[in-house]
Motif scaffolding. Structure first.
Motif, short mmCIF file in Angstrom:
data_model
loop_
_atom_site.label_atom_id
_atom_site.label_comp_id
_atom_site.label_asym_id
_atom_site.label_seq_id
_atom_site.Cartn_x
_atom_site.Cartn_y
_atom_site.Cartn_z
N ASP A 77 0.87 -1.07 0.16
CA ASP A 77 -0.10 0.04 0.04
C ASP A 77 0.91 1.24 0.01
O ASP A 77 2.02 1.00 0.58
CB ASP A 77 -0.90 0.12 1.24
CG ASP A 77 -2.15 0.84 0.89
OD1 ASP A 77 -2.28 1.70 0.07
OD2 ASP A 77 -2.93 0.73 1.81
N GLY A 109 -7.68 -2.43 -4.73
CA GLY A 109 -7.23 -2.28 -3.43
C GLY A 109 -6.98 -3.65 -2.96
O GLY A 109 -7.24 -4.64 -3.76
N CYS A 137 -2.98 -4.91 2.36
CA CYS A 137 -1.50 -5.25 2.14
C CYS A 137 -0.56 -5.42 3.55
O CYS A 137 -0.81 -4.90 4.49
CB CYS A 137 -0.85 -4.16 1.37
SG CYS A 137 -1.69 -3.89 -0.45
#
Length: 574
Positions: free
Chosen positions: A498, A522, A525
């Motif tokens: 991210d 998305g 992470c």
């Protein structure tokens, strides 16, 4: 009465090999050996590289390793990605993408040359007939005028940096030059075929950088036909056909994107929003920017173009005056109406300005031409000598102050002698000396003599910068070293990263370190990469509570030449 009186001796064309060599000498330095640099150049390469490595969804919704970038349009990135796929295995992905830039540049120069050639050989552009003959033939006059237009175009300061980048603006300038050529051909011979080719150029412009400029130039073309007294109904029918062709070209992207919904969405809404943001009310800030930046950005085209308007003021209903002036006026209005003025709005003015400047060059007095030549020789030769002196200083340490001034811009860098770069720079300098000697000793009467020194000198300076100082510029402007540091500190097999880094940084890190950034949809992470400022106090950090998770810092770094930008790498505390 026409303001031009020329003998045939003034219309000797520049040798084709010389024009071709000049073009290669202009475009290749700055593409060979240069890494993707900070901001637009690296960001655009990131979109191309992502397309080349990805699938159909990446081609329909441009993105940089998962960061959406649909604003301008996909055509530039399609061309770059196609070149990466075709030639990347042979020349590397970076230079593979730049092969598209070379082709785009060549197409723009060719379109400009043929625009000026077609305008120059028309009867209403021919010089006055001399009392005892000896005036040039129409084709000879057109070729000489086209050579002058290309030399002026290559000599424009604003084109130099932008033409060497993989950005949408580079393709926009080329397509605008092609539209200018098609507009001239259409006004010469109105027909549905020529209107369809105008539409093809308009569609390409839309896919390259939005619909605002193509619509404005369609209006400019309609105004041209009014000045030239073409039949209104015929023109309206043809322009409607041109807009229909442009719409069909645009739908080649938008229709599949709407039907297939790449990454679960459509790029249409952000693309339309970006286009709408390109228009605003003209204001004082835009006018100040246009005048302040345009003074050097359009040099040396604007003085010749302004003189052309004055010299041809009594022939204001002829094609070679109406078309370039209409395009320049409309594009200048668009630049003034942009809410956030920058250089990308000025670039499209260069092709029509170069054509206007070539016609202004016809009527310049010999004294003015000699003054321009001597100014070019003195200023450009002095600049070249200064570049060589700085290069000598950085390698030898003498003069000490010059060496210190150079090396403080690249802290930690150790200069080395690059023999190939040195020989290229030395050869370019020798060529400049030969060109100056030819101009002074021969005193040629050819029309393009007034701009060959300006263009040649500017190319010399660019070659010197892109050879003698390219290692320092790569060290200063590239994120390659930071990307490799991050790759060394990554935990084994992270699921994704991210981040809040910008487009240029994301592109560089994805290419050089193959960092697995989170995609457009998305994800959760395990690793976090943050970009912030070194001036930010520790208690103001975004982490360790980024997006409600606990993070532990494992690395911090920055580019040695940037004292404000900082990157921090974290992994999840759990």
């Amino acid at each position: 009465m026409k303001p031009v009186r020329l003998p045939a001796a003034a219309t000797l064309a520049l040798p084709r090999w010389a024009l071709f060599a000049l073009g290669l000498l202009y475009i290749l330095p700055g593409l060979i050996g240069r890494e993707p640099w900070k901001n637009d150049d690296a960001a655009s390469f990131g979109v191309m590289w992502t397309m080349a490595q990805g699938g159909l969804q990446d081609w329909l919704w441009p993105n940089i390793a998962g960061l959406p970038a649909p604003e301008e349009g996909p055509l530039t990135f399609w061309l770059g990605a196609l070149c990466i796929k075709l030639f990347g295995w042979l020349v590397g992905d970076v230079f593979g993408a730049r092969l598209a830039t070379i082709g785009i540049f060549g197409g723009g120069v060719l379109s400009l040359w043929y625009t000026a050639f077609n305008l120059g050989r028309r009867p209403d552009a021919q010089p006055l007939r001399l009392a005892f003959g000896g005036q040039p033939e129409p084709d000879d006059f057109g070729r000489t005028l086209a050579d002058a237009a290309v030399l002026i175009y290559l000599g424009c300061l604003g084109l130099l940096n932008h033409s060497h980048q993989n950005t949408a603006e580079t393709l926009q300038v080329t397509l605008l030059a092609y539209l200018l050529y098609r507009a001239v051909r259409y006004v010469e011979l109105p027909s549905l075929r020529n209107a369809a080719l105008v539409g093809l150029a308009l569609g390409g412009l839309t896919l390259a950088r939005g619909w605002v400029t193509p619509l404005a130039l369609t209006a400019a073309l309609f105004l041209c036909t009014r000045f030239l007294r073409l039949p209104a109904l015929r023109v309206l029918r043809d322009l409607a056909a041109a807009l229909a062709v442009a719409l069909l070209v645009t739908l080649l992207w938008l229709l599949p994107a709407e039907l297939l919904q790449p990454f679960g969405g459509s790029p249409l809404a952000p693309w339309l929003a970006w286009n709408q943001a390109q228009l605003g009310a003209p204001g004082l800030a835009g006018l100040q920017f246009f005048c302040r930046v345009g003074m050097w950005f359009f040099w040396p085209a604007w003085p010749f173009a302004a003189w052309a308007v004055y010299a041809w003021r009594r022939q204001h209903h002829v094609l070679h005056v109406v078309v370039p002036v209409s395009f320049v006026s409309m594009l200048a209005l668009l630049a003034l109406c942009h809410p956030n003025p920058d250089q990308s709005q000025l670039l499209p003015l260069l092709p029509p300005l170069a054509v206007m400047a070539a016609f202004g060059l016809l009527t310049m007095k010999r004294g003015a031409i000699n003054a321009i030549d001597w100014f070019s020789v003195m200023v450009l030769t002095t600049c070249a000598a200064v570049f060589w002196l700085f290069w000598f200083a950085k390698l030898t340490g003498w003069p000490a102050q010059l060496s210190k001034n150079v090396l403080k811009l690249v802290p930690g860098f150790t200069p080395e002698l690059e023999l190939v770069a040195f020989f290229v720079a030395a050869s370019a300098t020798a060529g400049w000396i030969a060109l100056v000697h030819w101009r002074i000793s021969r005193q040629p009467a050819v029309l393009w003599r007034a701009v060959v020194l300006s263009s040649g000198g500017l190319i010399l300076l660019w070659v010197l910068i892109m050879t003698l100082f390219l290692p320092e510029l790569n060290y200063s402007k590239s994120y390659a070293s930071v990307a490799r540091q991050i790759a060394q500190k990554l935990p084994p097999a992270p699921n994704c990263i991210d981040t809040n880094v910008g487009p240029a940084q994301r592109a560089s890190f994805a290419y050089y370190a193959h960092l697995p950034f989170a995609g457009m949809q998305g994800g959760h992470c395990d690793v976090l990469l943050l970009q912030d400022s070194t001036k930010l106090r520790d208690d103001k950090e975004i982490a360790p509570q980024f997006r409600g998770k606990q993070w532990v810092k494992v690395w911090e770094g920055r580019r040695p030449s940037d004292n404000s930008e900082r990157f921090r790498l974290y992994h999840r505390a759990d």
